[in-house]
Design an enzyme around this catalytic site. Structure first.
Site, PDB file in Angstrom:
ATOM      1  N   ALA A  18     -27.524 127.756  32.998  1.00  0.00           N
ATOM      2  CA  ALA A  18     -28.386 128.601  33.844  1.00  0.00           C
ATOM      3  C   ALA A  18     -28.763 127.874  35.127  1.00  0.00           C
ATOM      4  CB  ALA A  18     -29.633 129.009  33.068  1.00  0.00           C
ATOM      5  N   ALA A  53     -17.813 131.809  25.644  1.00  0.00           N
ATOM      6  CA  ALA A  53     -17.069 133.063  25.811  1.00  0.00           C
ATOM      7  C   ALA A  53     -17.807 133.928  26.825  1.00  0.00           C
ATOM      8  CB  ALA A  53     -16.961 133.801  24.482  1.00  0.00           C
ATOM      9  N   LYS A  81      -9.473 135.941  28.053  1.00  0.00           N
ATOM     10  CA  LYS A  81     -10.029 136.764  26.968  1.00  0.00           C
ATOM     11  C   LYS A  81      -9.846 138.233  27.322  1.00  0.00           C
ATOM     12  CE  LYS A  81     -14.534 137.893  24.955  1.00  0.00           C
ATOM     13  NZ  LYS A  81     -15.979 137.608  24.960  1.00  0.00           N
ATOM     14  N   VAL A 187     -39.840 116.687  33.373  1.00  0.00           N
ATOM     15  CA  VAL A 187     -41.059 117.306  33.902  1.00  0.00           C
ATOM     16  C   VAL A 187     -42.148 117.150  32.845  1.00  0.00           C
ATOM     17  CG1 VAL A 187     -42.135 119.490  34.582  1.00  0.00           C
ATOM     18  CG2 VAL A 187     -39.806 118.956  35.341  1.00  0.00           C
ATOM     19  N   ILE A 348     -24.502 134.428  29.299  1.00  0.00           N
ATOM     20  CA  ILE A 348     -24.132 133.952  30.636  1.00  0.00           C
ATOM     21  C   ILE A 348     -24.176 135.127  31.605  1.00  0.00           C
ATOM     22  CG2 ILE A 348     -22.230 132.969  32.006  1.00  0.00           C
ATOM     23  CD1 ILE A 348     -21.574 131.223  29.516  1.00  0.00           C
TER      24      ILE A 348
HETATM   25  P1  FAD Z   1     -30.034 124.672  28.220  1.00  0.00           P
HETATM   26  O1  FAD Z   1     -28.585 124.460  28.120  1.00  0.00           O
HETATM   27  O2  FAD Z   1     -30.886 124.369  27.014  1.00  0.00           O
HETATM   28  O3  FAD Z   1     -30.544 123.781  29.424  1.00  0.00           O
HETATM   29  C1  FAD Z   1     -31.910 123.472  29.589  1.00  0.00           C
HETATM   30  C2  FAD Z   1     -32.033 122.403  30.674  1.00  0.00           C
HETATM   31  O4  FAD Z   1     -33.411 122.171  30.915  1.00  0.00           O
HETATM   32  C3  FAD Z   1     -31.394 121.075  30.314  1.00  0.00           C
HETATM   33  O5  FAD Z   1     -30.764 120.515  31.442  1.00  0.00           O
HETATM   34  C4  FAD Z   1     -32.616 120.213  29.962  1.00  0.00           C
HETATM   35  O6  FAD Z   1     -32.395 118.846  30.203  1.00  0.00           O
HETATM   36  C5  FAD Z   1     -33.626 120.780  30.938  1.00  0.00           C
HETATM   37  N1  FAD Z   1     -35.015 120.527  30.558  1.00  0.00           N
HETATM   38  C6  FAD Z   1     -35.694 121.016  29.488  1.00  0.00           C
HETATM   39  N2  FAD Z   1     -36.949 120.531  29.474  1.00  0.00           N
HETATM   40  C7  FAD Z   1     -37.043 119.727  30.557  1.00  0.00           C
HETATM   41  C8  FAD Z   1     -38.081 118.929  31.098  1.00  0.00           C
HETATM   42  N3  FAD Z   1     -39.271 118.823  30.499  1.00  0.00           N
HETATM   43  N4  FAD Z   1     -37.825 118.226  32.223  1.00  0.00           N
HETATM   44  C9  FAD Z   1     -36.621 118.297  32.839  1.00  0.00           C
HETATM   45  N5  FAD Z   1     -35.612 119.023  32.390  1.00  0.00           N
HETATM   46  C10 FAD Z   1     -35.824 119.735  31.254  1.00  0.00           C
HETATM   47  N6  FAD Z   1     -23.615 132.562  25.957  1.00  0.00           N
HETATM   48  C11 FAD Z   1     -22.514 133.219  26.354  1.00  0.00           C
HETATM   49  O7  FAD Z   1     -22.515 133.836  27.414  1.00  0.00           O
HETATM   50  N7  FAD Z   1     -21.387 133.190  25.587  1.00  0.00           N
HETATM   51  C12 FAD Z   1     -21.338 132.570  24.382  1.00  0.00           C
HETATM   52  O8  FAD Z   1     -20.295 132.560  23.733  1.00  0.00           O
HETATM   53  C13 FAD Z   1     -22.519 131.935  23.917  1.00  0.00           C
HETATM   54  N8  FAD Z   1     -22.567 131.323  22.701  1.00  0.00           N
HETATM   55  C14 FAD Z   1     -23.734 130.789  22.264  1.00  0.00           C
HETATM   56  C15 FAD Z   1     -23.847 130.301  20.963  1.00  0.00           C
HETATM   57  C16 FAD Z   1     -25.070 129.820  20.481  1.00  0.00           C
HETATM   58  C17 FAD Z   1     -25.178 129.342  19.071  1.00  0.00           C
HETATM   59  C18 FAD Z   1     -26.200 129.759  21.343  1.00  0.00           C
HETATM   60  C19 FAD Z   1     -27.513 129.206  20.866  1.00  0.00           C
HETATM   61  C20 FAD Z   1     -26.093 130.217  22.637  1.00  0.00           C
HETATM   62  C21 FAD Z   1     -24.885 130.760  23.103  1.00  0.00           C
HETATM   63  N9  FAD Z   1     -24.785 131.291  24.379  1.00  0.00           N
HETATM   64  C22 FAD Z   1     -23.657 131.939  24.774  1.00  0.00           C
HETATM   65  C23 FAD Z   1     -25.907 131.169  25.314  1.00  0.00           C
HETATM   66  C24 FAD Z   1     -25.626 130.067  26.309  1.00  0.00           C
HETATM   67  O9  FAD Z   1     -25.375 128.863  25.636  1.00  0.00           O
HETATM   68  C25 FAD Z   1     -26.829 129.878  27.228  1.00  0.00           C
HETATM   69  O10 FAD Z   1     -27.183 131.116  27.769  1.00  0.00           O
HETATM   70  C26 FAD Z   1     -26.480 128.962  28.347  1.00  0.00           C
HETATM   71  O11 FAD Z   1     -25.961 127.761  27.881  1.00  0.00           O
HETATM   72  C27 FAD Z   1     -27.670 128.698  29.218  1.00  0.00           C
HETATM   73  O12 FAD Z   1     -28.543 127.761  28.647  1.00  0.00           O
HETATM   74  P2  FAD Z   1     -29.715 127.248  29.556  1.00  0.00           P
HETATM   75  O13 FAD Z   1     -29.140 126.604  30.769  1.00  0.00           O
HETATM   76  O14 FAD Z   1     -30.688 128.348  29.749  1.00  0.00           O
HETATM   77  O15 FAD Z   1     -30.447 126.170  28.631  1.00  0.00           O
END
Ligand code: FAD
Length: 501
Positions: A18, A53, A81, A187, A348
């Protein structure tokens, strides 16, 4: 008077998919003379590391970033895909395909599905897959992107599978090249501004402060800014979508490189299989109320088709969304905004949709509350329509073999989904509400695949003689089958155009 000038500083907290998607898109669109963008991430905390995916709208995101598709696939060990194969979902031993693209072709105002339903009621229709170039190509292991012209090859819809860590790295390179500054650090505090209900700055563990006009919360499930600091509450959808855990494991590639995701229903959840160039991603999503972690791991390990490459990795999640995605000068994206299980690869996409809407409603430093309300309304609708589509898979099933499936098949469902089921049951009619994500193809694929039947057909098709409908659909199926003769094997296409080095 509030300051109505453009934003000068944007801070993104989180460097998962994200965070880097937001950073790359904002830097690209707002340009070198736009606001300064800082992304803060903590290696110590890490990312969720899954999410491999995707669905076709990601092509629009790549285009926004000016990404060369072959470079992108190569850099992420990606594959193509054409849809998702669902195994054992309707009942054990049954399989169906949810394809991208479209089924057949409409005849003027008479939609294809109305003609298909008419034949179906007469007991003469071929399975829906016969009318989808994506479904037929997927079964044959073939792939190529859509081709110009007036043939079924023009209707190939596709998306990608990729390595999540490599994707974040790829986006990071793009974002940093476009001027985004990365700060490593955790943070530890969020400082609120006195006058408005806004965030003024975040404080890192080393004591430094990052101030900004706009804060984007990409901190993952924790929701560091949107929930902890701004007070968003979580709307839990666990009663409709009870899966709350996953265990993931990569395996070595075996057999041909399939151009689709596979989802296999299990006794209290389902298992994914995502083929990449260098490995296969596998995972078992399950409900902890119905299955222990040990049982979940045992099921996953017993149903792999290649050698495990690591130990299984456990993940926990809750299903639902924050009550407000945008509060004051803070917008939540990704897992910080909510999560629904990855059954239809929508997370995503939701990040992308949030970024696109944020750009469409890019605030000035005045932060017009009407923009915020509109953003929250549109994102709520987006989440809810995806939620209903996911519930359909679990609810419209013939499976009654475990308590898990019995409960899902008989539970009360959201009203909008009940309405869709009632309309389908009468006429086989499917529809896309507003600009919701899933198309008529998707709704039809899953309604039919999960075993829902209609007792009549759409009266729009009543004016066509049955002979004409029959001849038309036979022709569509024949032309569609013939078209895949022009498509190379998926592995050959990759080897020729975008093999990872
Ligand atoms: P994260 O990857 O958790 O990133 C969070 C970030 O915040 C990290 O960099 C961390 O270091 C940072 N952070 C947190 N706290 C702090 C702090 N206090 N200070 C500084 N930095 C901090 N989506 C799809 O579209 N297709 C799929 O096939 C799919 N499969 C999935 C399967 C599973 C089992 C799960 C759980 C999710 C899946 N997803 C899928 C969802 C997808 O993985 C997420 O939407 C995507 O990875 C985005 O994650 P994110 O960036 O929001 O969070």
């Amino acid at each position: 008077m509030t300051d109505n000038t453009p934003l000068q500083r944007i801070a993104i907290v989180g460097g998962g998919t994200a965070g880097w998607m937001a950073a790359a898109a904002l830097a690209r669109v707002l340009g070198p003379h736009g606001p300064a963008i800082t992304l803060i991430e903590s290696e110590e905390i890490g990312t969720v590391g899954v999410g491999e995916a995707t669905i076709p709208p990601i092509q629009a995101f790549n285009a926004l970033l000016g990404i060369d598709e072959a470079e992108f696939v190569r850099a992420t060990q990606g594959t193509f895909k054409l849809g998702i194969e669902f195994v054992d979902w309707r009942r054990r031993g049954h399989r169906y395909f949810h394809p991208f693209g479209v089924y057949g072709i409409d005849k003027g105002a008479v939609p294809f599905e109305a003609m298909w339903q008419r034949l179906h009621v007469a007991g003469e229709a071929q399975p829906l897959e016969s009318y989808s170039i994506c479904a037929i190509a997927a079964r044959a292991g073939r792939f190529m992107p859509p081709q110009p012209g007036n043939t079924p090859l023009a209707h190939i819809g596709y998306a990608f599978h990729f390595d999540a860590a490599l994707y974040a790295r790829f986006l990071r390179d793009k974002a940093e090249a476009a001027g985004v500054v990365r700060r490593e650090g955790r943070v530890v505090e969020v400082i609120r501004s006195g006058s408005r209900d806004f965030i003024a700055a975040v404080v890192l563990a080393d004591g430094s402060r990052v101030a900004a006009d706009l804060f984007i919360d990409c901190s993952g499930f924790r929701g560091l800014l949107i929930a902890d600091a701004m007070g968003a509450t979580f709307e839990d959808w666990g009663h409709w979508l009870p899966n709350d855990r996953a265990v993931a494991i990569p395996t070595a590639n075996t057999g041909p490189l399939t151009p689709y995701t596979r989802s296999t229903a299990q006794s209290a959840g389902w298992q994914w299989r995502i083929p990449l160039q260098h490995r296969v991603g596998n995972g078992h999503v399950y409900a902890s109320r119905h299955l222990s972690d040990d049982e979940a791991i045992a099921t996953l390990l017993a149903n792999l088709d290649g050698e495990p490459l690591t130990e299984p990795r456990q993940l926990r999640f809750r299903t639902g969304r924050v009550d407000r995605f945008w509060i004051g000068n803070c917008v939540a994206l990704g897992l910080a905004s909510g999560f629904m299980e990855p059954l239809e690869s929508t997370s995503i996409h939701l990040i992308q949709a949030g970024i696109a809407r944020m750009l469409e409603m890019l605030p000035t430093r005045a932060f017009e509350p009407a923009d915020t309300r509109r953003y929250n309304r549109l994102m709520t609708a987006e989440f809810e329509s995806i939620r209903d589509f996911l519930i359909l898979h679990f609810h419209a099933t013939e499976r009654r073999d475990t308590e898990y499936w019995r409960r899902l098949a008989t539970m009360p469902i959201p009203e909008a989904l009940s309405e869709r089921l009632a309309i389908y049951a009468r006429t086989g009619r499917v529809y896309r509400e507003g600009d919701e994500l899933f198309t008529k193809t998707s709704w039809l694929a899953v309604m039919d695949g999960q075993g829902r039947t209609a007792d009549g057909y759409d009266p729009l098709a009543a004016g066509m003689p049955l002979d004409e409908v029959r001849a038309r659909l036979e022709r569509i199926a024949a032309v569609t089958h013939a078209a895949i003769g022009h498509m190379p094997a998926h592995a050959d296409f990759i080897a020729r155009h975008c093999a990872a080095v």
